[in-house]
Design a protein around this motif. Structure first.
Motif, PDB file in Angstrom:
ATOM      1  N   THR A 289       0.840  -1.211   0.000  1.00 41.36           N
ATOM      2  CA  THR A 289       0.000   0.000   0.000  1.00 41.36           C
ATOM      3  C   THR A 289       0.867   1.250   0.000  1.00 41.36           C
ATOM      4  N   LEU A 290       1.919   1.216   0.780  1.00 38.42           N
ATOM      5  CA  LEU A 290       2.823   2.361   0.810  1.00 38.42           C
ATOM      6  C   LEU A 290       3.573   2.488  -0.514  1.00 38.42           C
ATOM      7  N   ASP A 291       3.788   1.371  -1.184  1.00 42.54           N
ATOM      8  CA  ASP A 291       4.381   1.439  -2.533  1.00 42.54           C
ATOM      9  C   ASP A 291       3.481   2.236  -3.459  1.00 42.54           C
ATOM     10  N   PHE A 292       2.151   2.041  -3.313  1.00 42.20           N
ATOM     11  CA  PHE A 292       1.188   2.791  -4.118  1.00 42.20           C
ATOM     12  C   PHE A 292       1.360   4.297  -3.890  1.00 42.20           C
ATOM     13  N   LEU A 293       1.478   4.695  -2.621  1.00 44.03           N
ATOM     14  CA  LEU A 293       1.683   6.115  -2.334  1.00 44.03           C
ATOM     15  C   LEU A 293       3.035   6.579  -2.838  1.00 44.03           C
ATOM     16  N   ALA A 294       4.044   5.720  -2.718  1.00 37.32           N
ATOM     17  CA  ALA A 294       5.394   6.101  -3.148  1.00 37.32           C
ATOM     18  C   ALA A 294       5.482   6.291  -4.653  1.00 37.32           C
ATOM     19  N   SER A 295       4.494   5.741  -5.390  1.00 42.80           N
ATOM     20  CA  SER A 295       4.505   5.878  -6.846  1.00 42.80           C
ATOM     21  C   SER A 295       3.838   7.162  -7.330  1.00 42.80           C
ATOM     22  N   LYS A 296       3.284   7.915  -6.410  1.00 46.69           N
ATOM     23  CA  LYS A 296       2.584   9.138  -6.776  1.00 46.69           C
ATOM     24  C   LYS A 296       3.563  10.209  -7.249  1.00 46.69           C
ATOM     25  N   ALA A 297       3.030  11.128  -7.997  1.00 50.69           N
ATOM     26  CA  ALA A 297       3.871  12.209  -8.519  1.00 50.69           C
ATOM     27  C   ALA A 297       4.294  13.174  -7.435  1.00 50.69           C
ATOM     28  N   ASP A 298       3.522  13.204  -6.393  1.00 52.28           N
ATOM     29  CA  ASP A 298       3.853  14.080  -5.273  1.00 52.28           C
ATOM     30  C   ASP A 298       5.094  13.516  -4.574  1.00 52.28           C
ATOM     31  N   ALA A 299       6.242  14.155  -4.837  1.00 51.91           N
ATOM     32  CA  ALA A 299       7.509  13.626  -4.316  1.00 51.91           C
ATOM     33  C   ALA A 299       7.545  13.610  -2.799  1.00 51.91           C
ATOM     34  N   ALA A 300       6.994  14.642  -2.171  1.00 51.73           N
ATOM     35  CA  ALA A 300       6.998  14.695  -0.707  1.00 51.73           C
ATOM     36  C   ALA A 300       6.151  13.581  -0.122  1.00 51.73           C
ATOM     37  N   LEU A 301       4.967  13.322  -0.762  1.00 52.15           N
ATOM     38  CA  LEU A 301       4.105  12.241  -0.306  1.00 52.15           C
ATOM     39  C   LEU A 301       4.786  10.899  -0.496  1.00 52.15           C
ATOM     40  N   ALA A 302       5.437  10.730  -1.634  1.00 52.68           N
ATOM     41  CA  ALA A 302       6.148   9.476  -1.892  1.00 52.68           C
ATOM     42  C   ALA A 302       7.261   9.259  -0.873  1.00 52.68           C
ATOM     43  N   ALA A 303       8.007  10.305  -0.578  1.00 49.72           N
ATOM     44  CA  ALA A 303       9.092  10.180   0.392  1.00 49.72           C
ATOM     45  C   ALA A 303       8.539   9.861   1.772  1.00 49.72           C
ATOM     46  N   LYS A 304       7.412  10.457   2.123  1.00 48.23           N
ATOM     47  CA  LYS A 304       6.784  10.176   3.417  1.00 48.23           C
ATOM     48  C   LYS A 304       6.370   8.708   3.504  1.00 48.23           C
ATOM     49  N   ALA A 305       5.840   8.200   2.415  1.00 44.75           N
ATOM     50  CA  ALA A 305       5.469   6.787   2.396  1.00 44.75           C
ATOM     51  C   ALA A 305       6.691   5.905   2.583  1.00 44.75           C
ATOM     52  N   ARG A 306       7.796   6.256   1.888  1.00 45.19           N
ATOM     53  CA  ARG A 306       9.026   5.476   2.048  1.00 45.19           C
ATOM     54  C   ARG A 306       9.517   5.512   3.496  1.00 45.19           C
ATOM     55  N   LEU A 307       9.388   6.675   4.122  1.00 47.74           N
ATOM     56  CA  LEU A 307       9.799   6.780   5.527  1.00 47.74           C
ATOM     57  C   LEU A 307       9.014   5.804   6.400  1.00 47.74           C
ATOM     58  N   HIS A 308       7.712   5.717   6.148  1.00 51.82           N
ATOM     59  CA  HIS A 308       6.898   4.766   6.894  1.00 51.82           C
ATOM     60  C   HIS A 308       7.377   3.339   6.642  1.00 51.82           C
ATOM     61  N   GLN A 309       7.756   3.075   5.423  1.00 53.18           N
ATOM     62  CA  GLN A 309       8.261   1.737   5.114  1.00 53.18           C
ATOM     63  C   GLN A 309       9.575   1.463   5.851  1.00 53.18           C
ATOM     64  N   VAL A 310      10.451   2.444   5.872  1.00 52.19           N
ATOM     65  CA  VAL A 310      11.723   2.289   6.589  1.00 52.19           C
ATOM     66  C   VAL A 310      11.463   1.996   8.056  1.00 52.19           C
ATOM     67  N   GLU A 311      10.522   2.703   8.611  1.00 49.14           N
ATOM     68  CA  GLU A 311      10.219   2.500  10.028  1.00 49.14           C
ATOM     69  C   GLU A 311       9.690   1.084  10.275  1.00 49.14           C
ATOM     70  N   ILE A 312       8.821   0.631   9.391  1.00 45.75           N
ATOM     71  CA  ILE A 312       8.296  -0.731   9.524  1.00 45.75           C
ATOM     72  C   ILE A 312       9.428  -1.748   9.428  1.00 45.75           C
ATOM     73  N   LEU A 313      10.314  -1.543   8.479  1.00 48.35           N
ATOM     74  CA  LEU A 313      11.427  -2.478   8.298  1.00 48.35           C
ATOM     75  C   LEU A 313      12.396  -2.444   9.476  1.00 48.35           C
ATOM     76  N   LEU A 314      12.632  -1.289  10.043  1.00 49.63           N
ATOM     77  CA  LEU A 314      13.493  -1.217  11.218  1.00 49.63           C
ATOM     78  C   LEU A 314      12.871  -1.963  12.389  1.00 49.63           C
ATOM     79  N   ASP A 315      11.538  -1.829  12.534  1.00 50.09           N
ATOM     80  CA  ASP A 315      10.855  -2.587  13.580  1.00 50.09           C
ATOM     81  C   ASP A 315      11.022  -4.086  13.367  1.00 50.09           C
ATOM     82  N   ALA A 316      11.045  -4.472  12.110  1.00 45.97           N
ATOM     83  CA  ALA A 316      11.176  -5.893  11.779  1.00 45.97           C
ATOM     84  C   ALA A 316      12.634  -6.341  11.703  1.00 45.97           C
TER      85      ALA A 316
END
Length: 844
Positions: free
Chosen positions: A151-178
């Motif tokens: 789902t966050l990949d979907f947001l990361a694919s958006k043209a809005d670079a700031a929104l995409a980067a924010k989504a990636r940040l959420h992914q990084v956080e999830i991966l760090l937790d894991a």
């Protein structure tokens, strides 16, 4: 960090606004309440508005959407879901989004996903990105991190670079937790991609990622930059960087550097929101077997302020039981954590002295900060240590509470009786008794008695001229001065005598009396003047030879005592008891000795001194005070036998039925509660409270203790919580005049309500009512007279709002607290800024 928030974060970050034109006063009120995050009030107003028949169909649909939103935010998703199913609202563009939220609120996560997932592709959806973040959180709640990543990949694919980067940040956080460090590194966006509001979070995650990759030096550089740059990040994030920097020192096997940094950072930030984590790192940096001189233990001692007591007088009566116990001179999170951490550090030292001090630290924490979260941990540590030392019964008890006369004296007797007669206004009898005393006492004392008799004879002549002998006139002037009852008036009269009769042989006596008067002027004691009189007397020893040495020593003792020099006071008191054991000064010296030993935490020795004094002293007021201090000393000795004996000592004070009896009753009850004898304490307090009128000054303190005793049984007897609530309601109904009492009662009511199951849904607690209790104290336009419980209520209301994820309301609540400019205003304002940054709550 963990993003497994069941309630959708982005939903709660959205601003609420009613589209279209204003629909009347109720609509405006609902709008304002919804904008402030006060869902309860918003739902009330929208519901009233919806009942009106004058609304147009589109207005009715819009009101229904807002009502559904208010109900969802207020934790009533079932009502919202039913409303959204009505035909007049189901076609509203926002209906699917709010239906998904309602289903999520009901725990029907799968159905919520089915409703919300299509909105990600629906260009007509009002909230596509918000829906995506909601879906992500639902997937995490369902234990589907891979789906959340998609789902966050979907947001990361958006043209809005700031929104995409924010989504990636959420992914990084999830991966760090894991603990999937390599994957987190692979998708971590470049720093330039982040919006300003996300840069500090990105930097923090970058540093944490570096640390997880085994690059502590590189991580330290990033953590340090975050520490150095305060702007653009929340207080919590800034302090998390400090925690991370400490972790880098520990990862590099440099505990000395970690401890040095942590000690300095905590010193500079005593109110840090990350004290738990910072102090845990301090423990991690402490040696397994620390030395007595360990710098961490030494600094912790500095942070633990000593208890404060009145320097003189028998005892200071308190209006509550808590006021009768030794309390820290300064309260705060720093002291609590320092007490707890030093106790754990001391437990690592294999010495009886360290073990005893650790036990004392934990006991003090529980007594002084009973409502702090660490109080329970302190009790647990005490129980753990008790188990380790074989005190099983004591340990299990604590764990359970976690879960739930002669001829030679004839003259002195006459003299004292004369003074009493004079104080009662019987001057004729006083004169006769002073003459009797003069016949029995030694020469110097007899002279004093004769002059007192002369004064009274003069008074009885109704103003007839006094003796013509200048020496006798001077003596009478001094006696008049000495007979003054008011210390300030006495000192002034003595000073006038000293001005007029500088060479009088009784000048030393006058100076000594002036010093005594200066020390007896209540809060306006003049220590400098008293010291100056003693220094003058010491400079003329031949003239002062006639003075009673025990009386001189007693003045020195009072100066030491009032100067708050316990070591000096103890030494002087011991000297008096050794040199003048039969003098009247000995009794006062014993009381001062016992009190200063008590204040110095030498409880066992203090108790012995005070019990001996209480059993032998003929002064009932001093004996009563000694019994009470002896009981307090016994109560603070960390041994069950001593505490049991303390109850008997308190009972001695109660049996005397004198002014301190009520304090003893309060403290006896307090001790029974602390000994986990809750049912006995409650029975004792119920009987006492029922005997008091509502306007009795003891009604509230006794009621507070009764509520605590009953509340404390809630762990094993849940019905006790309802009874405790009834006690607090009873006290509130007495309409206490002190605002602080009302604040405290609302705090206690809220705390109790938070533990009681909701009658309609036993799986939930009555947190809604608790919030109303807490927030009610903030509904005033003027700053309060009492800050402690006022701000406790405010911050607890704030905590409940945060717990529910009600971020706009939490920000409004924090700003409301800050608006009063109280002691914690800066903390509240900082918290509002933190929440605004963290949850992207921006104002137009």
């Amino acid at each position: 960090m963990n993003f497994r928030s069941i309630f959708p974060l982005m939903l709660l970050a959205m601003q609420s606004a009613l589209p279209g034109r204003d629909a009347g006063a109720r609509m405006r009120l609902g709008d304002e309440a919804l904008a402030a995050g006060l869902w309860e009030m918003a739902a009330l107003h929208f519901d009233e508005c919806l009942a009106e028949n004058s609304l147009k169909p589109e207005e009715k649909s819009g009101v229904a959407i807002r009502l559904a939103e208010a109900w969802i935010r207020d934790g009533k998703p079932a009502e919202a879901l039913a409303l959204l199913g009505e035909s007049f609202v189901s076609s509203h563009p926002e209906a699917p989004f709010w239906k998904g939220q309602a289903l999520a609120g009901l725990g029907r996560f799968g159905e919520a996903l089915d409703v919300l997932a299509p909105l990600l592709q629906d260009r007509a959806s009002p909230f596509p990105s918000e829906a995506a973040f909601t879906v992500t959180n639902l997937q995490l709640a369902l234990g589907k991190p891979e789906s959340a990543m998609e789902t966050l990949d979907f947001l990361a694919s958006k043209a809005d670079a700031a929104l995409a980067a924010k989504a990636r940040l959420h992914q990084v956080e999830i991966l760090l937790d894991a603990r999937k460090t390599a994957k987190a590194r692979k998708i971590m966006p470049d720093a330039a991609a982040f919006a300003t509001a996300d840069r500090s979070l990105a930097a923090l995650l970058e540093a944490q990622l570096l640390l997880a990759e085994g690059r502590p030096a590189d991580a330290a550089s990033v953590f340090q930059s975050l520490i150095d740059q305060l702007q653009g990040q929340s207080l919590e994030r800034h302090h998390l960087a400090a925690v991370g920097l400490a972790d880098t020192f520990l990862a590099r096997k440099n505990p000395d550097a970690a401890s040095a940094f942590l000690l300095a950072f905590i010193q500079a930030n005593p109110d840090s929101p990350c004290l738990d984590a910072l102090f845990q790192r301090l423990l991690d940096a402490m040696p397994a077997s620390p030395a007595v001189s360990d710098p961490i233990l030494a600094k912790l001692t500095e942070w633990i302020t000593p208890p404060e007591f009145p320097a003189t007088g028998l005892l200071v009566a308190a209006d509550s039981a808590a006021g009768a116990w030794p309390m820290p001179g300064a309260t705060g999170e720093l002291i609590v954590h320092a007490l707890f951490t030093r106790a754990l550090g001391l437990q690592r030292m294999a010495t009886p002295e360290a073990a005893a001090e650790a036990r004392q630290m934990l006991t003090r924490l529980r007594l002084s900060f009973p409502e702090h979260p660490l109080a329970g941990r302190a009790l647990f540590e005490s129980a753990r240590k008790a188990l380790a030392t074989g005190e099983d019964a004591r340990a299990f008890s604590m764990l359970e509470s976690l879960r739930e006369s002669s001829a030679a004296l004839r003259g002195e007797a006459a003299f004292l009786e004369a003074k009493r007669a004079f104080s009662k206004g019987d001057k004729a009898r006083a004169a006769s008794l002073f003459e009797e005393a003069a016949r029995s006492l030694a020469e110097n004392e007899a002279k004093t008695a004769r002059f007192n008799a002369a004064i009274l004879q003069l008074v009885k002549t109704d103003g007839n001229p006094g003796p013509q002998d200048p020496a006798l006139a001077a003596d009478l002037m001094l006696e008049r001065a000495l007979s003054q009852e008011d210390p300030a008036a006495k000192r002034a009269a003595i000073e006038e005598f000293l001005i007029q009769h500088t060479e009088h042989p009784r000048v030393p006596e006058a100076r000594l009396a002036a010093a005594e008067a200066a020390l007896a002027s209540g809060p306006e004691v003049d220590l400098s003047f008293a010291r100056a009189q003693l220094e003058t007397l010491a400079a003329e020893p031949e003239k002062s030879a006639t003075l009673n040495p025990s009386r001189l020593a007693l003045v020195r003792l009072r100066i030491d005592d009032l100067s708050q020099q316990p070591a000096a006071a103890i030494a002087t008191a011991r000297q008096i008891l050794e040199q003048f054991p039969a003098e009247p000064a000995a009794a006062e010296a014993a009381l001062v000795l016992g009190r200063n030993l008590f204040q110095s935490s030498s409880y066992n020795e203090a108790r012995m001194v005070l019990e001996k004094l209480a059993a032998s002293d003929s002064d009932p007021a001093r004996a009563e005070a000694a019994w009470l201090l002896a009981a307090r000393s016994a109560a603070l000795i960390p041994a069950s036998q001593s505490q049991q004996e303390a109850l008997a000592l308190f009972e001695k004070v109660i049996a005397l039925n004198r002014p301190l009896a009520s304090i003893a009753m309060l403290e006896k009850a307090r001790l029974m509660i602390d000994m986990n004898r809750l049912m006995e304490a409650a029975a004792f307090l119920r009987q006492w409270l029922d005997s008091l009128e509502k306007n009795d000054p003891l009604y509230l303190p006794a009621g507070f203790l009764l509520g605590e005793a009953i509340y404390g049984q809630g762990g094993t007897h849940p019905e006790s919580l309802t009874e405790a609530l009834a006690v607090y309601d009873r006290l509130l109904a007495s309409e206490p005049a002190q605002p602080g009492a009302r604040h405290r009662l609302q705090y206690l009511r809220g705390r109790t309500l938070e533990q009681i199951p909701d009658a309609k849904d036993p799986s939930r607690k009555r947190e809604r009512e608790a919030f109303i209790a807490y927030y009610s104290v903030l509904e005033t336009e003027t700053p309060p007279e009492e800050w402690h419980y006022f701000e406790l209520c405010g911050f607890r209301a704030l905590a409940l709002l945060e717990k529910a994820g009600r971020w706009p309301a939490a920000i409004a609540c924090a700003r409301k607290i800050a608006s009063f400019n109280g002691p914690r205003a800066e903390e509240a304002a900082s918290r509002a800024n933190q929440l605004q940054l963290k949850h992207m709550i921006w104002e137009d």
